[in-house]
Write an enzyme that holds these catalytic residues in place. Structure first.
Site, PDB file in Angstrom:
ATOM      1  N   HIS A  19       0.850  -1.206   0.000  1.00  0.00           N
ATOM      2  CA  HIS A  19       0.000   0.000   0.000  1.00  0.00           C
ATOM      3  C   HIS A  19       0.884   1.254   0.000  1.00  0.00           C
ATOM      4  O   HIS A  19       0.622   2.210  -0.734  1.00  0.00           O
ATOM      5  CB  HIS A  19      -0.910   0.033   1.239  1.00  0.00           C
ATOM      6  CG  HIS A  19      -1.950  -1.047   1.272  1.00  0.00           C
ATOM      7  ND1 HIS A  19      -2.141  -1.868   2.353  1.00  0.00           N
ATOM      8  CD2 HIS A  19      -2.874  -1.423   0.347  1.00  0.00           C
ATOM      9  CE1 HIS A  19      -3.134  -2.711   2.102  1.00  0.00           C
ATOM     10  NE2 HIS A  19      -3.590  -2.465   0.890  1.00  0.00           N
ATOM     11  N   LYS A  43     -16.903  -6.963   5.758  1.00  0.00           N
ATOM     12  CA  LYS A  43     -15.871  -7.819   6.350  1.00  0.00           C
ATOM     13  C   LYS A  43     -15.752  -7.535   7.854  1.00  0.00           C
ATOM     14  O   LYS A  43     -16.050  -6.429   8.311  1.00  0.00           O
ATOM     15  CB  LYS A  43     -14.515  -7.527   5.699  1.00  0.00           C
ATOM     16  CG  LYS A  43     -14.515  -7.709   4.200  1.00  0.00           C
ATOM     17  CD  LYS A  43     -13.206  -7.212   3.606  1.00  0.00           C
ATOM     18  CE  LYS A  43     -13.255  -7.201   2.087  1.00  0.00           C
ATOM     19  NZ  LYS A  43     -12.112  -6.536   1.485  1.00  0.00           N
ATOM     20  N   ARG A  92      -1.653  -6.161  -8.583  1.00  0.00           N
ATOM     21  CA  ARG A  92      -0.439  -6.930  -8.300  1.00  0.00           C
ATOM     22  C   ARG A  92      -0.213  -8.010  -9.339  1.00  0.00           C
ATOM     23  O   ARG A  92       0.903  -8.267  -9.757  1.00  0.00           O
ATOM     24  CB  ARG A  92      -0.538  -7.587  -6.913  1.00  0.00           C
ATOM     25  CG  ARG A  92      -0.541  -6.619  -5.765  1.00  0.00           C
ATOM     26  CD  ARG A  92      -1.085  -7.241  -4.522  1.00  0.00           C
ATOM     27  NE  ARG A  92      -2.487  -7.617  -4.709  1.00  0.00           N
ATOM     28  CZ  ARG A  92      -3.294  -8.039  -3.748  1.00  0.00           C
ATOM     29  NH1 ARG A  92      -2.825  -8.195  -2.531  1.00  0.00           N
ATOM     30  NH2 ARG A  92      -4.549  -8.318  -3.993  1.00  0.00           N
ATOM     31  N   SER A 130      -3.010  -7.895   2.661  1.00  0.00           N
ATOM     32  CA  SER A 130      -3.368  -7.727   4.074  1.00  0.00           C
ATOM     33  C   SER A 130      -3.860  -9.051   4.648  1.00  0.00           C
ATOM     34  O   SER A 130      -3.582  -9.378   5.805  1.00  0.00           O
ATOM     35  CB  SER A 130      -4.467  -6.676   4.217  1.00  0.00           C
ATOM     36  OG  SER A 130      -4.002  -5.435   3.776  1.00  0.00           O
TER      37      SER A 130
HETATM   38  O1  PNS Z   1      -9.131  -2.865  -0.328  1.00  0.00           O
HETATM   39  P1  PNS Z   1     -10.417  -3.331  -0.978  1.00  0.00           P
HETATM   40  O2  PNS Z   1     -11.252  -4.087   0.023  1.00  0.00           O
HETATM   41  O3  PNS Z   1     -10.169  -4.120  -2.229  1.00  0.00           O
HETATM   42  O4  PNS Z   1     -11.236  -1.995  -1.384  1.00  0.00           O
HETATM   43  C1  PNS Z   1     -12.511  -2.078  -1.957  1.00  0.00           C
HETATM   44  C2  PNS Z   1     -13.151  -0.683  -2.098  1.00  0.00           C
HETATM   45  C3  PNS Z   1     -13.151   0.042  -0.766  1.00  0.00           C
HETATM   46  C4  PNS Z   1     -12.363   0.129  -3.095  1.00  0.00           C
HETATM   47  C5  PNS Z   1     -14.607  -0.887  -2.629  1.00  0.00           C
HETATM   48  O5  PNS Z   1     -15.231  -1.861  -1.845  1.00  0.00           O
HETATM   49  C6  PNS Z   1     -15.435   0.381  -2.630  1.00  0.00           C
HETATM   50  O6  PNS Z   1     -15.148   1.315  -3.335  1.00  0.00           O
HETATM   51  N1  PNS Z   1     -16.501   0.399  -1.817  1.00  0.00           N
HETATM   52  C7  PNS Z   1     -17.385   1.548  -1.674  1.00  0.00           C
HETATM   53  C8  PNS Z   1     -18.818   1.212  -2.090  1.00  0.00           C
HETATM   54  C9  PNS Z   1     -18.988   1.365  -3.575  1.00  0.00           C
HETATM   55  O7  PNS Z   1     -18.833   2.417  -4.133  1.00  0.00           O
HETATM   56  N2  PNS Z   1     -19.333   0.236  -4.233  1.00  0.00           N
HETATM   57  C10 PNS Z   1     -19.479   0.173  -5.660  1.00  0.00           C
HETATM   58  C11 PNS Z   1     -18.112   0.025  -6.313  1.00  0.00           C
HETATM   59  S1  PNS Z   1     -18.251  -0.612  -7.886  1.00  0.00           S
END
Ligand code: PNS
Length: 169
Positions: A19, A43, A92, A130
């Protein structure tokens, strides 16, 4: 000239050197980078949102154009509220691509003015996640060199507390 504000959203449970690698790349490319922890994730996290924000804030002090926040709700709405034009995400390996493409396309459908930019972390972090950091720490392995030292000591403390709580009285 137009200032480019980018959001680097994620769960960051916990933040890893992968990150941080991406944050450094983003800090160099964009005028402002907002690292933002998702609230109300489905989660069950190891660290609270506040703890994750603290850990990130400790690690980004060196960059004057990076700040740490949290958000809930749709990412596109949050981006609009900040006046951000870019969502930064890391890729990645090919295995990340499908999930990331789906999110990027859905976000584009929700707001076509928001651009997703993918960056690759250094090769040394291409297998780092993570989830693996949590698993290795939980099983007593070392994650030294994979997470910042401050995160490593918080992980150790969290594990110690968990062990003490589960010890029979
Ligand atoms: O580190 P992660 O868990 O892969 O991050 C995921 C994240 C936070 C980027 C994604 O879950 C997100 O943007 N959530 C916010 C809700 C949202 O906008 N959902 C629609 C996205 S297509």
């Amino acid at each position: 000239m137009k200032r480019i504000i980018a959001i680097y959203p994620g769960t960051f449970d916990p933040p890893t050197n992968g990150h941080l690698d991406l944050i450094q790349r983003g800090a160099e490319l964009f005028d402002e980078l907002v690292v933002s922890v998702l609230r109300n994730s489905e989660k069950t996290p190891l660290f609270t949102v506040e703890e994750r924000q603290e850990m990130l804030a400790e690690c980004v002090q060196q960059w004057g154009n990076v700040r740490v926040e949290s958000f809930e709700g749709l990412l596109v709405d949050y981006a609009r509220s900040l006046g951000a034009q870019v969502v930064l995400r890391g890729i990645r390996a090919v295995s990340d691509y499908e999930y990331e493409l789906q999110m990027a396309m859905m976000n584009r459908r929700l707001d076509s003015s928001l651009e997703t930019v993918f960056m690759m972390p250094a090769e040394a972090y291409s297998y780092l996640s993570s989830r693996l950091v949590r698993e290795i720490t939980g099983l007593g392995g070392t994650v030294s060199g994979l997470v910042p030292p401050s995160v490593e000591s918080r992980l150790r403390a969290r594990l110690r507390n968990a062990r003490e709580a589960s010890r029979p009285v």
